[in-house]
Design an enzyme around this catalytic site. Structure first.
Site, PDB file in Angstrom:
ATOM      1  N   SER A 170      72.877  15.377  56.117  1.00 36.62           N
ATOM      2  CA  SER A 170      71.381  14.982  55.976  1.00 36.62           C
ATOM      3  C   SER A 170      70.556  15.652  54.704  1.00 36.62           C
ATOM      4  O   SER A 170      69.680  15.328  54.554  1.00 36.62           O
ATOM      5  CB  SER A 170      70.435  15.662  57.234  1.00 36.62           C
ATOM      6  N   ASP A 313      75.501  23.930  62.664  1.00 41.27           N
ATOM      7  CA  ASP A 313      75.475  25.268  62.110  1.00 41.27           C
ATOM      8  C   ASP A 313      75.684  26.111  63.339  1.00 41.27           C
ATOM      9  O   ASP A 313      76.502  27.163  63.517  1.00 41.27           O
ATOM     10  CB  ASP A 313      74.528  25.780  61.300  1.00 41.27           C
TER      11      ASP A 313
END
Length: 427
Positions: A170, A313
């Site tokens: 992204s 993450d």
């Protein structure tokens, strides 16, 4: 190589004041530099990635002052495009949050700039961003390998219609969005493929709005940005705590609480990684939400099978928390782990096996069955801050764990191990 052995931890309890978010810190620094007016950023993260961004801005003539602890930064905005005096080379380490946005922003105006970094940075793809910038007129050359840094940028981006592949990172879209308002023409960005890590785009749009720029978001498929705009300083800006960093402490609370409370983020946080707490809740922990905190209390943990694309993450932390859950945990739709600081799917599978887990590593998923008893191991960290922090959770068992190269946490959280020790009671 340096190593750190963590002895078994009987219980965790306490409060962690989170360092600033890496994603927010580096976006805010760049927008403050491009904006008109002076911006005071507080709770800025002091880490390697942020230092790389600050050094780059300094080399580009942006003036700022930092407090002694480097968490308060006063930046004098340029009121527009960043210019280099003559040819310039910027070294950005392994900071994707500096490389991608700067690669786009420095294509505005007339520059001659080389962006380079550590060997791992030269293995992290940037071709999709370069393709999109070229469609908007940017002059960009690859200096070594096609589709990877180092890059030579010679300006030329003027907007128009660009297409960007959203399936790998992204950050490519984030870079285009932050650059487009300063282009001479309006920019329409069309997304090819499925957009990964959407919540990170929300961080970008939120920050742009804070700096006075609105974007028309057509269902994350098309974005329309008016050209010839100016970012305006909001005056003061408080950087939220890092929600990805919060994940290790919240998971520790779920496994060996007590209760662990993290402050600096809360129910209204703009970071998608706060949704990590929902996963812990689904596994059996108890979560309490406040405006400025999230708390996690221990529970009987059960395995989950979930799509983790929205929190790539923080999802890594579930992979090691799975060692303490009953049953087999499956994390899906995480291909982009492979293009992060290291190939995180391979690294995670390899190191989980060392502590005794049964692991299936798929192209874009990982399946983890914990052993009856965790084994002592020396954990390789692959120069990846998140590998080091994830595997610290192994010490929440009756087995010690050795973390190799523990200082690699400096990328986002230099004093992570000290903070963990502060809330831990040794077994």
């Amino acid at each position: 190589m340096e190593s750190l052995t963590l002895q078994p931890i009987a219980r965790v309890d306490g409060t962690i004041n989170l360092p600033g978010s890496k994603s927010v810190s580096n976006r805010a620094l760049l927008l403050a530099a491009l904006a008109s007016g002076t911006t005071v950023l507080t709770n800025l993260l002091d880490s390697d990635d942020v230092r790389h961004m600050l050094n780059a801005l300094s080399a580009l003539g942006v003036s700022y002052t930092l407090s002694a602890d480097r968490t308060r930064c006063e930046i004098t905005g340029q009121g527009g495009v960043l210019h280099a005096e003559g040819a310039l080379e910027l070294f950005l380490g392994n900071a994707g949050t500096a490389m991608r946005p700067l690669a786009a922003a420095l294509c505005l105006g007339a520059n001659d700039i080389v962006l380079t970094g550590e060997p791992r940075m030269k293995e992290r793809p940037i071709g999709h961003l370069v393709d999109a910038l070229r469609q908007g007129g940017a002059k960009i050359d690859y200096l070594e390998q096609e589709n990877y840094p180092p890059l030579r940028l010679r300006g030329g981006f003027s907007g128009g219609h660009v297409e960007v592949d959203g399936s790998v990172s992204s950050q490519f879209l984030t870079a285009l969005l932050m650059t487009a308002p300063l282009a001479p023409q309006d920019t329409t960005i069309a997304i090819k493929g499925d957009l990964v890590s959407k919540p990170y785009i929300d961080i970008t749009l939120n920050l742009m709005k804070t700096f006075g720029v609105e974007v028309e978001n057509q269902n994350y498929q098309r974005f329309v940005v008016k050209g010839e705009q100016q970012y305006r300083s909001p005056g003061q800006y408080l950087v939220e705590g890092d929600a990805s960093s919060a994940s290790y402490f919240l998971a520790a609370g779920a496994i060996k609480g007590g209760t662990v409370k993290v402050t600096g983020i809360g129910r209204n946080s703009m970071q998608g990684d706060i949704r990590f707490a929902d996963v812990l809740e689904k596994m059996g922990a108890t979560i309490t939400w406040g405006d400025d905190f999230i708390a996690c209390t221990r529970g009987e943990l059960n395995a989950v099978d979930m799509d983790m694309n929205h929190i790539p993450d923080a999802a890594m932390t579930i992979a090691t928390a799975a060692l303490f859950a009953k049953g087999t945990t499956t994390l899906r739709n995480i291909y982009n782990w492979r293009v992060k600081e290291t190939d995180r799917l391979f690294a995670m599978a390899t190191e989980l096996r060392k502590v005794g887990a049964e692991v299936e590593e798929g192209h874009d998923f990982i399946r983890i069955t914990p052993p009856a008893q965790l084994q002592f191991a020396e954990i390789g960290t692959y120069n990846d801050h998140r590998m080091a922090m994830c595997f610290s959770l192994v010490a929440l068992s009756d087995t010690p764990v050795t973390i190799l190269d523990p200082k690699c946490t400096a990328k986002t959280f230099p004093d992570y191990f000290e903070q963990l020790a502060r809330i831990s009671t040794p077994a």
